[in-house]
Scaffold this active site. Structure first.
Site, PDB file in Angstrom:
ATOM      1  N   CYS A 164      -6.278   5.302  -9.807  1.00 15.93           N
ATOM      2  CA  CYS A 164      -6.849   5.502  -8.471  1.00 15.93           C
ATOM      3  C   CYS A 164      -5.767   5.337  -7.399  1.00 15.93           C
ATOM      4  O   CYS A 164      -5.642   6.158  -6.486  1.00 15.93           O
ATOM      5  CB  CYS A 164      -8.000   4.507  -8.268  1.00 15.93           C
ATOM      6  SG  CYS A 164      -8.907   4.762  -6.738  1.00 15.93           S
ATOM      7  N   CYS A 165      -4.946   4.283  -7.527  1.00 14.18           N
ATOM      8  CA  CYS A 165      -3.861   4.071  -6.556  1.00 14.18           C
ATOM      9  C   CYS A 165      -2.844   5.217  -6.632  1.00 14.18           C
ATOM     10  O   CYS A 165      -2.280   5.612  -5.614  1.00 14.18           O
ATOM     11  CB  CYS A 165      -3.150   2.753  -6.823  1.00 14.18           C
ATOM     12  SG  CYS A 165      -3.932   1.321  -6.084  1.00 14.18           S
ATOM     13  N   CYS A 201      -7.909  -1.415   0.385  1.00  6.92           N
ATOM     14  CA  CYS A 201      -9.155  -0.645   0.335  1.00  6.92           C
ATOM     15  C   CYS A 201     -10.352  -1.580   0.179  1.00  6.92           C
ATOM     16  O   CYS A 201     -10.253  -2.632  -0.468  1.00  6.92           O
ATOM     17  CB  CYS A 201      -9.119   0.302  -0.858  1.00  6.92           C
ATOM     18  SG  CYS A 201      -7.850   1.564  -0.742  1.00  6.92           S
ATOM     19  N   CYS A 261     -11.349  -3.038  -3.328  1.00  7.62           N
ATOM     20  CA  CYS A 261     -10.333  -3.801  -4.067  1.00  7.62           C
ATOM     21  C   CYS A 261      -9.781  -4.981  -3.263  1.00  7.62           C
ATOM     22  O   CYS A 261      -8.711  -5.493  -3.583  1.00  7.62           O
ATOM     23  CB  CYS A 261      -9.184  -2.894  -4.470  1.00  7.62           C
ATOM     24  SG  CYS A 261      -9.696  -1.501  -5.468  1.00  7.62           S
ATOM     25  N   CYS A 296       0.190  -1.671  -5.536  1.00  4.13           N
ATOM     26  CA  CYS A 296      -0.414  -0.329  -5.656  1.00  4.13           C
ATOM     27  C   CYS A 296       0.546   0.683  -6.268  1.00  4.13           C
ATOM     28  O   CYS A 296       0.136   1.800  -6.588  1.00  4.13           O
ATOM     29  CB  CYS A 296      -0.860   0.221  -4.311  1.00  4.13           C
ATOM     30  SG  CYS A 296      -0.492  -0.656  -2.857  1.00  4.13           S
TER      31      CYS A 296
HETATM   32  S1  SF4 Z   1      -6.629  -0.075  -3.699  1.00  2.00           S
HETATM   33 FE1  SF4 Z   1      -8.426   0.342  -4.988  1.00  2.00          FE
HETATM   34  S2  SF4 Z   1      -9.656   1.922  -3.992  1.00  2.00           S
HETATM   35 FE2  SF4 Z   1      -7.609   1.870  -3.006  1.00  2.00          FE
HETATM   36  S3  SF4 Z   1      -6.453   3.435  -4.039  1.00  2.00           S
HETATM   37 FE3  SF4 Z   1      -6.029   1.524  -5.137  1.00  2.00          FE
HETATM   38  S4  SF4 Z   1      -7.572   1.340  -6.757  1.00  2.00           S
HETATM   39 FE4  SF4 Z   1      -8.234   2.988  -5.333  1.00  2.00          FE
END
Ligand code: SF4
Length: 235
Positions: A122-123, A205, A208, A231
C-alpha cells in the site's frame, strides 16, 4: 544561482558538505540548497511538526521555493486543513502528488483495505511510486527527518546522497531534538496539526496512525501490529 547536477557531485564532495553543514543553522542549509539547486530542489512535507517548521523557514527565505506533499487520499481531515492554513499564512503553493490508482482502483486490484493486509505494498503504491515520479525532475530534495526519531534515522546526515533515488538529500533538521522543534513552533507561532495535542506523535494516513504512550518511540503509533516502521521513502 548555480544549478548543480547531483550525479556529477563526487561522493567525497557530498561527504564534505555533510560535515560542513553538521552544525549549521537549518536556515543556512536551506539558503544553500535553494541557491545551489534552484527549482530543481523541493521540500517534501507530510505536515508533521518538523515539516511545518521547514515551511516557515523556507517561506521566509523564498516563498516561491518548491514544496510538495504526497496525498495518499487517506490523510486526516486535520492534515488537509493544515495544508490550507499554511498556504494562506505563508503564501506558498504546495504541489500535490498522488498515486496513479484511486482508492477504488486499488481495492479492485488488491482488495479492500490493503493497508490492513500488506501495508508495504500500500505504501509503495500510494507513497513511494508518487515520490519517485516527483523526484525524477529534481536534483535534490529536502526532508524533515531527524536522527532521534528512530533507529533507522540515527545516521542521517544534514547533506547526503540518496542512494535509493539517486539525488542529493538534504535534512536540515537532522540534529534537532523534538524539544528544538516545539521550541521553534511556539516561538514563531507556526501552525501545527491539532492531533499532536491529542497524543499523536507522528502523523501519517488515518488507518495506520494511532496516538503513542509517554515512553514509546516517537514513531510507535505508526503501523501498530506490524514490524514496519517506515513507509519506504527514507530507506
Ligand atoms: S501509511 Fe497506511 S494507508 Fe498510508 S500508504 Fe502506507 S499502508 Fe497505505
Amino acid at each position: 544561482m548555480r544549478v548543480a547536477t547531483a550525479l556529477n557531485i563526487p561522493d567525497d564532495e557530498v561527504l564534505a558538505l555533510g560535515e560542513k553543514f553538521e552544525y549549521a543553522q537549518p536556515q543556512t542549509v536551506l539558503r544553500w540548497a535553494i541557491d545551489e539547486f534552484g527549482s530543481e530542489v523541493a521540500l517534501a512535507t507530510g505536515f508533521g511538526t518538523e515539516g511545518c517548521v521547514l515551511v516557515d523557514m523556507i517561506a521566509k527565505i523564498d516563498a516561491t521555493a518548491r514544496i510538495f506533499y504526497l496525498d495518499t487520499d487517506l490523510l486526516f481531515p486535520q492534515t488537509y486543513e493544515l495544508c490550507n492554513q499554511l498556504a494562506a499564512r505563508y503564501g506558498v503553493s504546495f504541489e500535490r502528488r498522488t498515486s496513479q490508482r484511486s482508492l477504488e482502483q486499488q481495492a479492485l486490484r488488491h482488495g479492500e483495505k490493503l493497508w490492513e493486509r500488506d501495508p508495504d505494498l500500500c505504501c509503495r503504491l500510494r507513497k513511494v511510486e508518487p515520490l519517485k515520479e516527483m523526484l525524477t525532475g529534481l536534483q535534490a530534495w529536502v526532508t524533515a527527518i531527524r536522527r532521534e526519531q528512530s533507529v533507522t534515522r540515527a545516521n542521517t546526515k544534514v547533506v547526503e546522497r540518496d542512494a535509493k533515488f539517486g539525488l542529493i538529500k538534504i535534512n536540515p533538521l537532522a540534529v534537532w531534538s523534538k524539544r528544538d522543534v516545539w521550541h521553534y513552533i511556539l516561538e514563531h507561532n507556526v501552525p501545527y496539526n491539532p492531533l499532536y495535542d491529542l497524543g499523536y506523535s507522528s502523523i501519517g494516513c488515518t488507518p495506520c496512525t494511532t496516538p503513542v504512550q509517554i515512553n514509546e518511540d516517537q514513531r510507535a503509533g505508526r503501523w501498530r501490529g506490524f514490524q514496519k516502521t517506515e513507509c519506504g521513502l527514507h530507506q
